[in-house]
Design a protein around this motif. Structure first.
Motif, PDB file in Angstrom:
ATOM      1  N   PHE A 264       0.845  -1.189   0.000  1.00 27.35           N
ATOM      2  CA  PHE A 264       0.000   0.000   0.000  1.00 27.35           C
ATOM      3  C   PHE A 264       0.881   1.241   0.000  1.00 27.35           C
ATOM      4  N   HIS A 265       0.288   2.354  -0.370  1.00 31.41           N
ATOM      5  CA  HIS A 265       1.009   3.622  -0.244  1.00 31.41           C
ATOM      6  C   HIS A 265       0.077   4.688   0.305  1.00 31.41           C
ATOM      7  N   GLU A 266       0.677   5.740   0.876  1.00 25.04           N
ATOM      8  CA  GLU A 266      -0.079   6.836   1.467  1.00 25.04           C
ATOM      9  C   GLU A 266      -0.738   7.648   0.351  1.00 25.04           C
ATOM     10  N   ALA A 267      -2.051   7.742   0.385  1.00 30.58           N
ATOM     11  CA  ALA A 267      -2.801   8.455  -0.637  1.00 30.58           C
ATOM     12  C   ALA A 267      -3.086   9.885  -0.189  1.00 30.58           C
ATOM     13  N   GLU A 268      -3.692  10.665  -1.059  1.00 31.80           N
ATOM     14  CA  GLU A 268      -4.213  11.961  -0.645  1.00 31.80           C
ATOM     15  C   GLU A 268      -5.331  11.736   0.368  1.00 31.80           C
ATOM     16  N   HIS A 269      -5.619  12.743   1.163  1.00 33.40           N
ATOM     17  CA  HIS A 269      -6.552  12.534   2.272  1.00 33.40           C
ATOM     18  C   HIS A 269      -7.950  12.147   1.807  1.00 33.40           C
ATOM     19  N   LEU A 270      -8.362  12.608   0.655  1.00 32.97           N
ATOM     20  CA  LEU A 270      -9.674  12.234   0.136  1.00 32.97           C
ATOM     21  C   LEU A 270      -9.573  11.164  -0.939  1.00 32.97           C
ATOM     22  N   GLY A 271      -8.391  10.600  -1.121  1.00 29.88           N
ATOM     23  CA  GLY A 271      -8.205   9.486  -2.036  1.00 29.88           C
ATOM     24  C   GLY A 271      -8.148   8.191  -1.246  1.00 29.88           C
ATOM     25  N   GLY A 272      -7.613   7.134  -1.857  1.00 38.22           N
ATOM     26  CA  GLY A 272      -7.439   5.890  -1.114  1.00 38.22           C
ATOM     27  C   GLY A 272      -8.737   5.152  -0.881  1.00 38.22           C
ATOM     28  N   GLY A 273      -8.672   4.151   0.003  1.00 35.93           N
ATOM     29  CA  GLY A 273      -9.784   3.236   0.183  1.00 35.93           C
ATOM     30  C   GLY A 273     -10.783   3.614   1.252  1.00 35.93           C
ATOM     31  N   THR A 274     -10.448   4.560   2.131  1.00 32.42           N
ATOM     32  CA  THR A 274     -11.379   4.944   3.193  1.00 32.42           C
ATOM     33  C   THR A 274     -12.313   6.042   2.716  1.00 32.42           C
ATOM     34  N   ASP A 275     -13.595   5.853   2.944  1.00 33.10           N
ATOM     35  CA  ASP A 275     -14.588   6.868   2.611  1.00 33.10           C
ATOM     36  C   ASP A 275     -14.526   7.938   3.703  1.00 33.10           C
ATOM     37  N   MET A 276     -13.729   8.976   3.452  1.00 37.26           N
ATOM     38  CA  MET A 276     -13.478   9.978   4.482  1.00 37.26           C
ATOM     39  C   MET A 276     -14.729  10.780   4.812  1.00 37.26           C
ATOM     40  N   VAL A 277     -15.585  10.995   3.831  1.00 38.32           N
ATOM     41  CA  VAL A 277     -16.820  11.735   4.095  1.00 38.32           C
ATOM     42  C   VAL A 277     -17.696  10.947   5.065  1.00 38.32           C
ATOM     43  N   ALA A 278     -17.849   9.641   4.823  1.00 40.14           N
ATOM     44  CA  ALA A 278     -18.661   8.812   5.710  1.00 40.14           C
ATOM     45  C   ALA A 278     -18.045   8.741   7.100  1.00 40.14           C
ATOM     46  N   LEU A 279     -16.726   8.633   7.175  1.00 44.50           N
ATOM     47  CA  LEU A 279     -16.057   8.557   8.476  1.00 44.50           C
ATOM     48  C   LEU A 279     -16.263   9.848   9.270  1.00 44.50           C
ATOM     49  N   ILE A 280     -16.050  10.990   8.637  1.00 44.88           N
ATOM     50  CA  ILE A 280     -16.223  12.257   9.339  1.00 44.88           C
ATOM     51  C   ILE A 280     -17.684  12.449   9.746  1.00 44.88           C
ATOM     52  N   GLY A 281     -18.595  11.967   8.924  1.00 46.32           N
ATOM     53  CA  GLY A 281     -19.996  12.017   9.305  1.00 46.32           C
ATOM     54  C   GLY A 281     -20.260  11.284  10.606  1.00 46.32           C
ATOM     55  N   GLU A 282     -19.670  10.105  10.772  1.00 49.93           N
ATOM     56  CA  GLU A 282     -19.831   9.351  12.018  1.00 49.93           C
ATOM     57  C   GLU A 282     -19.195  10.079  13.203  1.00 49.93           C
ATOM     58  N   ILE A 283     -18.043  10.720  12.959  1.00 50.51           N
ATOM     59  CA  ILE A 283     -17.373  11.463  14.028  1.00 50.51           C
ATOM     60  C   ILE A 283     -18.251  12.626  14.494  1.00 50.51           C
ATOM     61  N   LEU A 284     -18.822  13.364  13.548  1.00 46.73           N
ATOM     62  CA  LEU A 284     -19.659  14.499  13.910  1.00 46.73           C
ATOM     63  C   LEU A 284     -20.921  14.055  14.644  1.00 46.73           C
ATOM     64  N   LYS A 285     -21.462  12.902  14.290  1.00 52.19           N
ATOM     65  CA  LYS A 285     -22.610  12.365  15.028  1.00 52.19           C
ATOM     66  C   LYS A 285     -22.228  12.098  16.490  1.00 52.19           C
ATOM     67  N   GLU A 286     -21.060  11.509  16.695  1.00 52.94           N
ATOM     68  CA  GLU A 286     -20.628  11.205  18.057  1.00 52.94           C
ATOM     69  C   GLU A 286     -20.384  12.480  18.842  1.00 52.94           C
ATOM     70  N   GLU A 287     -19.792  13.481  18.204  1.00 55.04           N
ATOM     71  CA  GLU A 287     -19.568  14.741  18.898  1.00 55.04           C
ATOM     72  C   GLU A 287     -20.891  15.389  19.309  1.00 55.04           C
ATOM     73  N   ALA A 288     -21.874  15.324  18.439  1.00 55.47           N
ATOM     74  CA  ALA A 288     -23.183  15.886  18.772  1.00 55.47           C
ATOM     75  C   ALA A 288     -23.812  15.128  19.948  1.00 55.47           C
ATOM     76  N   ARG A 289     -23.646  13.798  19.949  1.00 51.01           N
ATOM     77  CA  ARG A 289     -24.189  12.980  21.045  1.00 51.01           C
ATOM     78  C   ARG A 289     -23.503  13.342  22.361  1.00 51.01           C
ATOM     79  N   ARG A 290     -22.180  13.490  22.326  1.00 55.93           N
ATOM     80  CA  ARG A 290     -21.437  13.846  23.543  1.00 55.93           C
ATOM     81  C   ARG A 290     -21.848  15.221  24.062  1.00 55.93           C
ATOM     82  N   LYS A 291     -22.008  16.149  23.151  1.00 56.79           N
ATOM     83  CA  LYS A 291     -22.383  17.499  23.573  1.00 56.79           C
ATOM     84  C   LYS A 291     -23.746  17.488  24.244  1.00 56.79           C
ATOM     85  N   ALA A 292     -24.687  16.740  23.661  1.00 57.76           N
ATOM     86  CA  ALA A 292     -26.020  16.649  24.244  1.00 57.76           C
ATOM     87  C   ALA A 292     -25.987  15.985  25.612  1.00 57.76           C
ATOM     88  N   ALA A 293     -25.029  15.066  25.803  1.00 49.77           N
ATOM     89  CA  ALA A 293     -24.903  14.367  27.085  1.00 49.77           C
ATOM     90  C   ALA A 293     -24.107  15.168  28.112  1.00 49.77           C
TER      91      ALA A 293
END
Length: 405
Positions: free
Chosen positions: A319-348
């Protein structure tokens, strides 16, 4: 997400001024000059904090040291040999000294012998920039023909061993030396490195340590230090194996979601959690990063956001290091999950609802190519990655976007 930047200290070619201009909110650093296993003394912690707080002209940077990466775990602790009890005691003292100066988030790893492992630190990509790369055939050539590890050829299998032999036969002496140096490089930012004889000595000491034994040693370490961290209001976050599969016949125990579950369940404390590194975990095709974020969301204390392109099928893989929005990880989906967790923590009402994130690694581009900076940590490549990640954060945080679906 709290936008941070890794800084290796005054010798880092990326300056405090550069970080300030990049618009980061906090700094990730460590005392790389302190020997692993030794106590981090209050005056050294204060000195690093003050260095981060000042720009070149002496004015305040308005940046603070927010995350420790890393407070390293010694090989003695991992193997439970030598001075391991003293090193655990020193680790606890270091935690106390860090907490006294306001540091709460501590990143570390439990990788035996080697930290991140690459065969090429300046692999040329089509646009003319460079990146770090792990080539499975080159690594097999190192393991079988340079390290000469007993049983290595059989572990890789006939096809890879044959290709490695052919590759090694074509290597110049300079390439052989460079390959060995790349594989045995020390921790990022560290002044420590290992010789081939050092690696062989460590491998021999792991002959009697299988994955279950290493996992037991890890749990024993956490049972000692986690209560201290919890009392101090700190968060320990373990970085995954990089790459996330066995190397050199060594046990690797933090490569998958199941690995994390076993450790976090064994020492079930909010003070013990995960550094979610999308690049490290993303080097296995069977690691689903958005799903891992969902599964461990309450225990994710630190984020490394980067991407890799897997070049070959199966595990292990090149493997090689890709651009941050390239490669095999769906960065948009991952950040979406992170923002959901942050919203949950803030509410708690969680005080740590904003998770520190740093743009990890990046490709060397433009002026990076002549800087000869820390491998994997280009100034412009990381700045480009941070800008891209900010774009996703801004878009997904817009009122027009809903996370209800």
């Amino acid at each position: 997400m709290r936008q941070t930047w890794r800084w290796f200290g005054p010798h880092d070619l990326t300056s405090v001024d550069d970080m300030r201009q990049a618009g980061v909110e906090g700094v990730v650093s460590a005392l790389h000059h302190v020997a692993t296993g030794a106590v981090w003394m209050p005056e050294e912690i204060a000195k690093r904090r003050d260095e981060i707080g000042r720009m070149k002209d002496g004015s305040q940077s308005h940046l603070t040291w927010e995350v420790v990466e890393s407070l390293p775990v010694s090989e003695d602790i991992k193997k439970q040999k030598g001075e391991w009890r003293e090193h655990i005691a020193n680790y606890k003292t270091s935690l106390q000294n860090l907490a006294a100066q306001g540091l709460e988030t501590i990143c570390y790893n439990f990788m035996p012998v080697l930290d991140w492992t690459r065969t090429d630190l300046a692999f040329r990509v089509p646009h003319g920039g460079t990146c770090m790369r792990f080539d499975l055939i080159d690594f097999a050539a190192f393991d079988i023909h340079i390290l000469e590890r007993k049983g290595a050829a059989e572990e890789f299998g006939a096809e890879i061993a044959e290709r490695a032999a052919a590759r090694f036969a074509e290597m110049s002496d300079a390439r052989k030396s460079q390959l060995a140096a790349n594989v045995t490089a020390g921790l990022p930012g560290s002044t420590e490195s290992m010789s081939i004889s050092d690696v062989r000595r460590h491998l021999a000491e792991y002959d009697s340590i299988d994955p279950e034994r290493l996992r037991a040693n890890f749990i024993a370490f956490l049972e000692e230090v986690t209560p201290v961290a919890e009392k101090l209001g700190m968060r320990l976050c373990c970085h995954p194996d990089d790459p996330p599969f066995p190397l050199l016949g060594l046990p690797r125990i933090m490569s998958t979601a199941d690995d994390y579950r076993r450790i976090l369940d064994a020492v079930d404390s909010p003070a013990s959690g995960m550094t979610l590194c999308s690049g490290s975990l993303g080097a296995r095709a069977d690691n689903d990063l958005p799903a891992i974020m969902r599964a461990f969301a309450p225990r994710v204390h630190f984020l490394h956001l980067r991407n890799v392109t897997i070049e070959t099928p199966g595990t292990p893989a090149s493997f090689h290091e890709a651009e941050h929005l390239g490669g095999g990880t769906d960065m948009v989906a991952l950040i979406g999950e992170i923002l959901k967790e942050e919203a949950r923590r803030k509410a708690a009402g969680r005080a740590d609802h904003q998770i520190p994130m740093r743009p990890d690694h990046g490709q060397d581009i433009i002026d990076d190519l002549g800087r000869k900076g820390q491998p994997g940590y280009p100034t412009i490549g990381r700045l480009k990655g941070l800008a891209e990640l900010r774009g996703i954060m801004a878009a997904l945080s817009h009122p027009a976007v809903s996370f209800n679906s």
